[in-house]
Design an enzyme around this catalytic site. Structure first.
Site, PDB file in Angstrom:
ATOM      1  N   ASN A   9       0.866  -1.178   0.000  1.00  0.00           N
ATOM      2  CA  ASN A   9       0.000   0.000   0.000  1.00  0.00           C
ATOM      3  C   ASN A   9       0.905   1.231   0.000  1.00  0.00           C
ATOM      4  O   ASN A   9       1.489   1.568   1.025  1.00  0.00           O
ATOM      5  CB  ASN A   9      -0.886  -0.038   1.253  1.00  0.00           C
ATOM      6  CG  ASN A   9      -1.727   1.224   1.398  1.00  0.00           C
ATOM      7  OD1 ASN A   9      -1.836   2.017   0.467  1.00  0.00           O
ATOM      8  ND2 ASN A   9      -2.314   1.417   2.574  1.00  0.00           N
ATOM      9  N   LYS A  11       0.148   4.297  -0.314  1.00  0.00           N
ATOM     10  CA  LYS A  11      -0.486   5.491   0.276  1.00  0.00           C
ATOM     11  C   LYS A  11      -0.233   6.716  -0.615  1.00  0.00           C
ATOM     12  O   LYS A  11      -0.177   6.581  -1.827  1.00  0.00           O
ATOM     13  CB  LYS A  11       0.001   5.693   1.707  1.00  0.00           C
ATOM     14  CG  LYS A  11      -0.088   4.409   2.537  1.00  0.00           C
ATOM     15  CD  LYS A  11       0.126   4.628   3.988  1.00  0.00           C
ATOM     16  CE  LYS A  11       0.116   3.286   4.714  1.00  0.00           C
ATOM     17  NZ  LYS A  11       0.168   3.410   6.146  1.00  0.00           N
ATOM     18  N   GLU A 166      -5.043  -5.496  10.463  1.00  0.00           N
ATOM     19  CA  GLU A 166      -4.036  -4.469  10.700  1.00  0.00           C
ATOM     20  C   GLU A 166      -4.322  -3.768  12.025  1.00  0.00           C
ATOM     21  O   GLU A 166      -5.109  -2.796  12.059  1.00  0.00           O
ATOM     22  CB  GLU A 166      -4.061  -3.438   9.573  1.00  0.00           C
ATOM     23  CG  GLU A 166      -3.788  -4.018   8.206  1.00  0.00           C
ATOM     24  CD  GLU A 166      -3.242  -2.956   7.260  1.00  0.00           C
ATOM     25  OE1 GLU A 166      -2.142  -3.161   6.757  1.00  0.00           O
ATOM     26  OE2 GLU A 166      -3.905  -1.935   7.056  1.00  0.00           O
TER      27      GLU A 166
END
Ligand code: PEP
Length: 250
Positions: A9, A11, A166
């Site tokens: 990821n 971001k 997570e």
């Protein structure tokens, strides 16, 4: 036997040239054939990422999507738009979407349902806050996030879902759940799936761990029977670190 997945990821990191350069590092080496590798760059570089990775083992996911088909949603992106550039995987429910952008379980559930309906693979994220881990409510919190986020998802549709546990206290903090803490929660998630769906669904769904996974701790985390790879933030931005984590999932 579940094929492990390592997903990065990115971001809000990596512009176009940085994306091309990181992807060329990831696609120029031979990756373990028994690990699925996914990267989630920002929206503006998704099409370029799809093109750069087209002849490789690296798949591309979006970091978010809007559940509506189209219309007056300034700044948003639809499933159809993603499909039109060749993206068919999406990360939903990330704690940053929940905490910074106020996405509720209901909003996320709508995105999950629409994404599945459109044929996407959904990487559905959830996890408890530090205070919830400390007061011992973490199993209950995770069960609630699962039942709300997956509401209306059928057993058959669960083949389109990858779960990513997570713990929020471990994301970007350098603090990782211990392999024992992670395995304990993953076993809880599998037993939730068994009760909510069936033993068959529970044993087929990939459950990723995310939260400060690094080359140094990946192997110990992935060695656990219910951990099927990882969702990686910071370490996915550095090719050598991400590739080492992919290798640890083999
Ligand atoms: C994430 O944001 O999904 C994540 C796991 O980040 P990091 O690896 O940096 O903790």
């Amino acid at each position: 036997m579940r094929t492990p997945i390592v997903a990065g990821n990115w971001k809000m990191n990596k512009n176009l040239s940085e994306t091309k350069s990181l992807l060329s590092e990831l696609t120029s080496v031979s990756l373990p054939s028994n690990v699925e590798v996914v990267v989630a760059p920002s929206f503006v570089v998704l099409e370029s990422a799809v093109n750069t990775t087209s002849n490789s083992q690296v798949a591309v996911a979006a970091q978010n999507v809007n559940a509506a088909a189209n219309g007056a949603f300034t700044g948003e992106t639809s499933l159809n738009m993603l499909q039109s550039i060749g993206v068919n995987q999406v990360i939903l429910g990330h704690s940053e979407r929940r905490d910074i952008y106020g996405e509720t379980d209901e909003i996320i559930n709508e995105k999950v349902l629409q994404s599945i309906e459109a044929g996407f693979r959904v990487i559905f994220c959830f996890g408890e806050q530090l205070s919830e881990r400390k007061d011992g409510s973490h199993f209950e919190v995770v069960s609630k996030q699962l039942s709300s986020g997956l509401k209306g998802v059928t057993a058959e549709q669960m083949s389109q879902v990858v779960l990513a546990y997570e713990p929020v206290w471990a994301i970007g903090t350098g603090e990782t759940a211990s392999p024992e803490q992670a395995q304990e929660m993953h076993a809880h998630i599998r037993s939730f799936l068994s009760d909510a769906y069936s033993a068959e669904v529970a044993s087929g769904v990939r459950i990723l761990y995310g939260g400060s996974v690094k080359p140094g701790n990946a192997k110990d985390l992935f060695a656990n029977p219910d951990i099927d790879g990882g969702l990686i933030g910071g370490a996915s931005l550095v090719a050598s670190d991400f590739l080492a984590i992919v290798a640890a999932a083999e």
